[in-house]
Motif scaffolding. Sequence first.
Motif, PDB file in Angstrom:
ATOM      1  N   LYS A  18       0.841  -1.199   0.000  1.00 46.47           N
ATOM      2  CA  LYS A  18       0.000   0.000   0.000  1.00 46.47           C
ATOM      3  C   LYS A  18       0.877   1.250   0.000  1.00 46.47           C
ATOM      4  CE  LYS A  18      -3.919  -1.956   2.589  1.00 46.47           C
ATOM      5  NZ  LYS A  18      -4.783  -1.791   3.789  1.00 46.47           N
ATOM      6  N   PRO A  19       0.366   2.353  -0.537  1.00 42.49           N
ATOM      7  CA  PRO A  19       1.101   3.616  -0.426  1.00 42.49           C
ATOM      8  C   PRO A  19       1.463   3.883   1.034  1.00 42.49           C
ATOM      9  CG  PRO A  19      -0.730   3.872  -1.935  1.00 42.49           C
ATOM     10  CD  PRO A  19      -0.883   2.513  -1.319  1.00 42.49           C
ATOM     11  N   MET A  20       2.689   4.309   1.250  1.00 42.78           N
ATOM     12  CA  MET A  20       3.221   4.452   2.600  1.00 42.78           C
ATOM     13  C   MET A  20       3.135   5.898   3.073  1.00 42.78           C
ATOM     14  SD  MET A  20       6.531   2.003   1.843  1.00 42.78           S
ATOM     15  CE  MET A  20       7.333   2.303   3.416  1.00 42.78           C
ATOM     16  N   SER A  21       2.374   6.113   4.152  1.00 42.30           N
ATOM     17  CA  SER A  21       2.210   7.463   4.679  1.00 42.30           C
ATOM     18  C   SER A  21       3.422   7.914   5.485  1.00 42.30           C
ATOM     19  CB  SER A  21       0.953   7.548   5.551  1.00 42.30           C
ATOM     20  OG  SER A  21       1.004   6.579   6.588  1.00 42.30           O
ATOM     21  N   GLY A  22       4.245   6.949   5.885  1.00 44.02           N
ATOM     22  CA  GLY A  22       5.468   7.257   6.622  1.00 44.02           C
ATOM     23  C   GLY A  22       6.541   6.243   6.312  1.00 44.02           C
ATOM     24  N   GLU A  33      -7.660  -7.368  -3.297  1.00 43.92           N
ATOM     25  CA  GLU A  33      -7.448  -5.951  -3.592  1.00 43.92           C
ATOM     26  C   GLU A  33      -6.267  -5.702  -4.527  1.00 43.92           C
ATOM     27  OE1 GLU A  33      -8.979  -3.879   0.575  1.00 43.92           O
ATOM     28  OE2 GLU A  33      -6.918  -4.628   0.433  1.00 43.92           O
ATOM     29  N   ARG A  34      -5.215  -6.495  -4.392  1.00 44.28           N
ATOM     30  CA  ARG A  34      -4.015  -6.248  -5.200  1.00 44.28           C
ATOM     31  C   ARG A  34      -4.195  -6.828  -6.605  1.00 44.28           C
ATOM     32  NH1 ARG A  34      -2.128  -9.789  -0.940  1.00 44.28           N
ATOM     33  NH2 ARG A  34      -1.551 -11.870  -1.711  1.00 44.28           N
ATOM     34  N   TRP A  35      -3.500  -6.233  -7.564  1.00 40.53           N
ATOM     35  CA  TRP A  35      -3.732  -6.573  -8.971  1.00 40.53           C
ATOM     36  C   TRP A  35      -3.417  -8.028  -9.282  1.00 40.53           C
ATOM     37  CZ3 TRP A  35      -0.083  -8.177 -12.592  1.00 40.53           C
ATOM     38  CH2 TRP A  35       1.269  -7.996 -12.277  1.00 40.53           C
ATOM     39  N   THR A  36      -2.451  -8.595  -8.573  1.00 45.04           N
ATOM     40  CA  THR A  36      -2.096  -9.987  -8.818  1.00 45.04           C
ATOM     41  C   THR A  36      -3.218 -10.931  -8.428  1.00 45.04           C
ATOM     42  OG1 THR A  36      -1.001  -9.954  -6.659  1.00 45.04           O
ATOM     43  CG2 THR A  36       0.368  -9.581  -8.597  1.00 45.04           C
ATOM     44  N   GLY A  37      -3.857 -10.645  -7.302  1.00 41.25           N
ATOM     45  CA  GLY A  37      -4.977 -11.463  -6.858  1.00 41.25           C
ATOM     46  C   GLY A  37      -6.213 -11.267  -7.715  1.00 41.25           C
ATOM     47  N   ILE A  38      -6.441 -10.025  -8.133  1.00 45.61           N
ATOM     48  CA  ILE A  38      -7.565  -9.742  -9.025  1.00 45.61           C
ATOM     49  C   ILE A  38      -7.363 -10.464 -10.352  1.00 45.61           C
ATOM     50  CG2 ILE A  38      -8.786  -7.919 -10.285  1.00 45.61           C
ATOM     51  CD1 ILE A  38      -7.896  -5.996  -8.017  1.00 45.61           C
ATOM     52  N   LEU A  39      -6.122 -10.467 -10.829  1.00 46.20           N
ATOM     53  CA  LEU A  39      -5.809 -11.151 -12.086  1.00 46.20           C
ATOM     54  C   LEU A  39      -6.068 -12.650 -11.983  1.00 46.20           C
ATOM     55  CD1 LEU A  39      -4.624 -10.722 -14.944  1.00 46.20           C
ATOM     56  CD2 LEU A  39      -2.379 -11.249 -13.976  1.00 46.20           C
ATOM     57  N   GLN A  40      -5.739 -13.236 -10.829  1.00 49.17           N
ATOM     58  CA  GLN A  40      -5.988 -14.661 -10.642  1.00 49.17           C
ATOM     59  C   GLN A  40      -7.473 -14.983 -10.782  1.00 49.17           C
ATOM     60  OE1 GLN A  40      -3.878 -17.907  -9.594  1.00 49.17           O
ATOM     61  NE2 GLN A  40      -5.674 -17.991 -10.916  1.00 49.17           N
ATOM     62  N   VAL A 184      -1.843   3.237 -15.318  1.00 50.34           N
ATOM     63  CA  VAL A 184      -1.987   3.626 -13.913  1.00 50.34           C
ATOM     64  C   VAL A 184      -1.117   4.837 -13.595  1.00 50.34           C
ATOM     65  CG1 VAL A 184      -2.418   1.214 -13.261  1.00 50.34           C
ATOM     66  CG2 VAL A 184      -0.118   2.166 -13.032  1.00 50.34           C
ATOM     67  N   THR A 185      -1.435   5.464 -12.485  1.00 52.00           N
ATOM     68  CA  THR A 185      -0.610   6.540 -11.934  1.00 52.00           C
ATOM     69  C   THR A 185      -0.251   6.184 -10.498  1.00 52.00           C
ATOM     70  OG1 THR A 185      -2.602   7.755 -11.252  1.00 52.00           O
ATOM     71  CG2 THR A 185      -1.620   8.339 -13.378  1.00 52.00           C
ATOM     72  N   GLN A 196      -5.612   1.507  -4.541  1.00 48.57           N
ATOM     73  CA  GLN A 196      -6.319   0.275  -4.850  1.00 48.57           C
ATOM     74  C   GLN A 196      -7.069   0.332  -6.178  1.00 48.57           C
ATOM     75  OE1 GLN A 196      -9.781  -1.296  -4.525  1.00 48.57           O
ATOM     76  NE2 GLN A 196      -8.605  -3.089  -5.196  1.00 48.57           N
ATOM     77  N   ASP A 197      -7.620   1.485  -6.540  1.00 46.36           N
ATOM     78  CA  ASP A 197      -8.333   1.576  -7.813  1.00 46.36           C
ATOM     79  C   ASP A 197      -7.398   1.383  -9.007  1.00 46.36           C
ATOM     80  OD1 ASP A 197      -7.106   4.086  -7.212  1.00 46.36           O
ATOM     81  OD2 ASP A 197      -8.413   5.089  -8.648  1.00 46.36           O
ATOM     82  N   GLN A 198      -6.116   1.709  -8.818  1.00 45.53           N
ATOM     83  CA  GLN A 198      -5.140   1.507  -9.889  1.00 45.53           C
ATOM     84  C   GLN A 198      -4.795   0.022 -10.057  1.00 45.53           C
ATOM     85  OE1 GLN A 198      -4.170   4.395 -11.773  1.00 45.53           O
ATOM     86  NE2 GLN A 198      -5.941   4.979 -10.525  1.00 45.53           N
ATOM     87  N   HIS A 199      -4.877  -0.724  -8.971  1.00 48.38           N
ATOM     88  CA  HIS A 199      -4.660  -2.170  -9.051  1.00 48.38           C
ATOM     89  C   HIS A 199      -5.728  -2.819  -9.935  1.00 48.38           C
ATOM     90  CE1 HIS A 199      -1.460  -3.203  -6.051  1.00 48.38           C
ATOM     91  NE2 HIS A 199      -1.694  -1.941  -5.707  1.00 48.38           N
TER      92      HIS A 199
END
Length: 213
Positions: A18-22, A33-40, A184-185, A196-199
């Motif tokens: 996930k994008p890291m806030s710190g 949620e991640r693109w690899t799992g969605i692809l599966q 994606v951006t 997550q929407d980019q995934h």
Amino acid sequence: MREKTILLYGDSNTHGTKPMSGFGESERFTPNERWTGILQKKLNQYHIIEEGLSGRTTVHNDPIDGKHKNGLTYLRPCLESHNPIDIVVLMLGTNDLKTRFSVMAVDIAYSNDRLIAEIKSCYVGSQQKCPQIILLCPPPINEVKGNLGDIFAGGEEKSKLLSHYYRKVASKHNLTFLDIGSVVTVSHIDGIHYDQDQHIKLAQAIQNLIESL
């Protein structure tokens, strides 16, 4: 008939970080949620291997995070342990943009050329057929000040040049190629990882590529 296997070989954006806030606050999207799992889920006729390592480089031993981050040294063991593999989706290069490596965009592209040559060499004289290779160019990063951008100082401008050189490498090897920056951006939170929407968008784009092979 044997189930076909796809190896997704990459860094934290293949891992699903996930994008890291710190700095150091690393979390991972769930498989759904991640693109690899969605692809599966989209390609349920395939067996998909998620081989994403945060901080993985193309060919560099990281002097701070460790030599295990070198994508070249682990590539052959990874291929051999998961054989037979039908498709390798290769997406590396973002971490090479870190200031500590002092490499140019063209160097990063030719580091991918080295990875592709390694994949091919693994199957010379083997009974296993060399997998089809899909080369993905990472999207341009943003140097978000006070966050990961400090580690990637100077990397944003170099990242904008990657697609040009990656395309040349793909052409040299006659590979299927996709510039991820056209799909994606990066997140405004850290300028490196994907929201997550980019995934979802990325999974759809990779599905289309694979189905077109």
